[in-house]
Scaffold this motif. Structure first.
Motif, PDB file in Angstrom:
ATOM      1  N   GLN A 184       0.852  -1.185   0.000  1.00  0.00           N
ATOM      2  CA  GLN A 184       0.000   0.000   0.000  1.00  0.00           C
ATOM      3  C   GLN A 184       0.888   1.236   0.000  1.00  0.00           C
ATOM      4  O   GLN A 184       1.767   1.370   0.859  1.00  0.00           O
ATOM      5  CB  GLN A 184      -0.906   0.017   1.228  1.00  0.00           C
ATOM      6  CG  GLN A 184      -1.861   1.203   1.263  1.00  0.00           C
ATOM      7  CD  GLN A 184      -2.747   1.191   2.499  1.00  0.00           C
ATOM      8  OE1 GLN A 184      -2.369   0.616   3.522  1.00  0.00           O
ATOM      9  NE2 GLN A 184      -3.894   1.831   2.424  1.00  0.00           N
ATOM     10  N   SER A 185       0.682   2.115  -0.983  1.00  0.00           N
ATOM     11  CA  SER A 185       1.459   3.344  -1.080  1.00  0.00           C
ATOM     12  C   SER A 185       0.589   4.529  -0.693  1.00  0.00           C
ATOM     13  O   SER A 185      -0.464   4.760  -1.284  1.00  0.00           O
ATOM     14  CB  SER A 185       1.996   3.530  -2.506  1.00  0.00           C
ATOM     15  OG  SER A 185       2.839   2.457  -2.862  1.00  0.00           O
ATOM     16  N   LEU A 186       1.041   5.287   0.290  1.00  0.00           N
ATOM     17  CA  LEU A 186       0.266   6.388   0.851  1.00  0.00           C
ATOM     18  C   LEU A 186       0.832   7.721   0.375  1.00  0.00           C
ATOM     19  O   LEU A 186       2.011   8.011   0.576  1.00  0.00           O
ATOM     20  CB  LEU A 186       0.299   6.324   2.381  1.00  0.00           C
ATOM     21  CG  LEU A 186      -0.180   4.990   2.967  1.00  0.00           C
ATOM     22  CD1 LEU A 186       0.234   4.858   4.416  1.00  0.00           C
ATOM     23  CD2 LEU A 186      -1.691   4.878   2.832  1.00  0.00           C
ATOM     24  N   GLY A 187       0.005   8.524  -0.262  1.00  0.00           N
ATOM     25  CA  GLY A 187       0.457   9.800  -0.781  1.00  0.00           C
ATOM     26  C   GLY A 187       0.824  10.780   0.312  1.00  0.00           C
ATOM     27  O   GLY A 187       0.183  10.837   1.368  1.00  0.00           O
ATOM     28  N   CYS A 188       1.882  11.557   0.084  1.00  0.00           N
ATOM     29  CA  CYS A 188       2.284  12.563   1.072  1.00  0.00           C
ATOM     30  C   CYS A 188       3.015  13.694   0.364  1.00  0.00           C
ATOM     31  O   CYS A 188       3.643  13.497  -0.670  1.00  0.00           O
ATOM     32  CB  CYS A 188       3.156  11.948   2.159  1.00  0.00           C
ATOM     33  SG  CYS A 188       4.644  11.185   1.541  1.00  0.00           S
ATOM     34  N   TRP A 189       2.940  14.872   0.920  1.00  0.00           N
ATOM     35  CA  TRP A 189       3.525  16.055   0.310  1.00  0.00           C
ATOM     36  C   TRP A 189       4.319  16.879   1.315  1.00  0.00           C
ATOM     37  O   TRP A 189       4.796  17.962   1.004  1.00  0.00           O
ATOM     38  CB  TRP A 189       2.425  16.923  -0.298  1.00  0.00           C
ATOM     39  CG  TRP A 189       1.421  17.403   0.720  1.00  0.00           C
ATOM     40  CD1 TRP A 189       1.443  18.588   1.378  1.00  0.00           C
ATOM     41  CD2 TRP A 189       0.278  16.690   1.210  1.00  0.00           C
ATOM     42  NE1 TRP A 189       0.386  18.659   2.261  1.00  0.00           N
ATOM     43  CE2 TRP A 189      -0.352  17.502   2.169  1.00  0.00           C
ATOM     44  CE3 TRP A 189      -0.275  15.428   0.920  1.00  0.00           C
ATOM     45  CZ2 TRP A 189      -1.492  17.114   2.849  1.00  0.00           C
ATOM     46  CZ3 TRP A 189      -1.415  15.049   1.600  1.00  0.00           C
ATOM     47  CH2 TRP A 189      -2.017  15.876   2.545  1.00  0.00           C
ATOM     48  N   HIS A 190       4.495  16.340   2.534  1.00  0.00           N
ATOM     49  CA  HIS A 190       5.245  17.060   3.563  1.00  0.00           C
ATOM     50  C   HIS A 190       5.842  16.038   4.527  1.00  0.00           C
ATOM     51  O   HIS A 190       5.239  14.981   4.783  1.00  0.00           O
ATOM     52  CB  HIS A 190       4.319  18.025   4.319  1.00  0.00           C
ATOM     53  CG  HIS A 190       5.044  18.999   5.191  1.00  0.00           C
ATOM     54  ND1 HIS A 190       5.560  18.648   6.417  1.00  0.00           N
ATOM     55  CD2 HIS A 190       5.372  20.310   5.004  1.00  0.00           C
ATOM     56  CE1 HIS A 190       6.154  19.708   6.966  1.00  0.00           C
ATOM     57  NE2 HIS A 190       6.050  20.716   6.124  1.00  0.00           N
TER      58      HIS A 190
END
Length: 237
Positions: free
Chosen positions: A68-74
């Motif tokens: 499972q790949s969890l999106g993140c931007w910080h």
């Protein structure tokens, strides 16, 4: 190297200095070493690449073993996600982070919010990868520091059973550092530019890169019609 191995190695080094390092506590050094396991982003990339290869083989053998790949931007978002996952599931196994180009364009560009057309700075993604892993390593340092504090408290209380339980947790500690799949967008230029950017992303810690084959001037989100792709020869190059 185990916790006890670190202590023994440090003790031998201190003893070899003829008393000049006698004020240094070998266990304190061992704790700092465990809290700073990864020296460079390349160390992280090598470590996580091995995890990803193992997980890919497991999936090939049985599709039920998906990741499972969890999106993140910080970095803070990544840190809190992995702390929560580890606390809730007891493991970070088969849990990855996904860094999407549109997140960088929309939320992390120095130019402000931009569309998903590779218009943001090419340095933004490597910088964000480095930030993500800084926060994940901080999560390791925090959890280990709490274990070390509890070990000292158990020793002060003479609770050897509790001390052994906590030492076992340190020996079997699972890092919050997990694989990051990073979107390289359209490569920000020709084959050489794509290579140089990929190199920077790997040096920052990414072990898997998503490279698109769209012409950058015509680049659109993947679900939209009208995409223009580069020739296969260019993409393979």
């Amino acid at each position: 190297m185990t916790y006890q191995d670190h202590i023994k190695s440090n003790n031998n080094l201190i003893d070899s200095k003829d008393g000049k390092w006698a004020s240094i506590d070998p266990e304190s050094v061992a704790r700092m070493q465990l809290q700073n396991r990864f020296k460079t982003g390349l160390d992280i990339a090598k470590y996580t690449a091995a995890i990803m290869r193992e997980d890919m083989a497991a999936y090939d053998a049985d599709p039920a073993n998906y990741t499972q790949s969890l999106g993140c931007w910080h970095g803070f978002i990544a840190q809190q996600k992995m702390i929560s996952i580890k606390k809730h599931f007891g493991t970070t196994k088969r849990k990855y982070l996904y860094l999407s180009g549109w997140m960088v364009a929309a939320l992390r560009s120095d130019f402000g919010p931009l569309p998903d057309q590779s218009m943001h700075e090419k340095t933004s993604v490597p910088a964000l990868i480095e930030e993500l892993y800084t926060f994940l390593r901080q999560a390791d340092a925090r959890e280990l520091s709490l274990l070390f504090r509890d070990i000292d408290a158990a020793r002060d209380a003479g609770d050897t059973a509790k001390e052994k339980e906590l030492l076992d947790q340190v020996e079997n500690f699972q890092t919050h550092v997990v694989p990051i799949i990073a979107d390289i967008d359209a490569g920000f230029g020709n084959a050489e530019a794509t290579y140089l950017l990929a190199k920077k992303m790997i040096e920052a810690g990414a072990c898997a890169l998503q490279i698109e084959n769209q012409v950058s001037d015509e680049k659109q989100c993947g679900h939209q019609d009208g995409k223009v792709t580069v020739p296969h020869e260019d993409f393979l190059a």
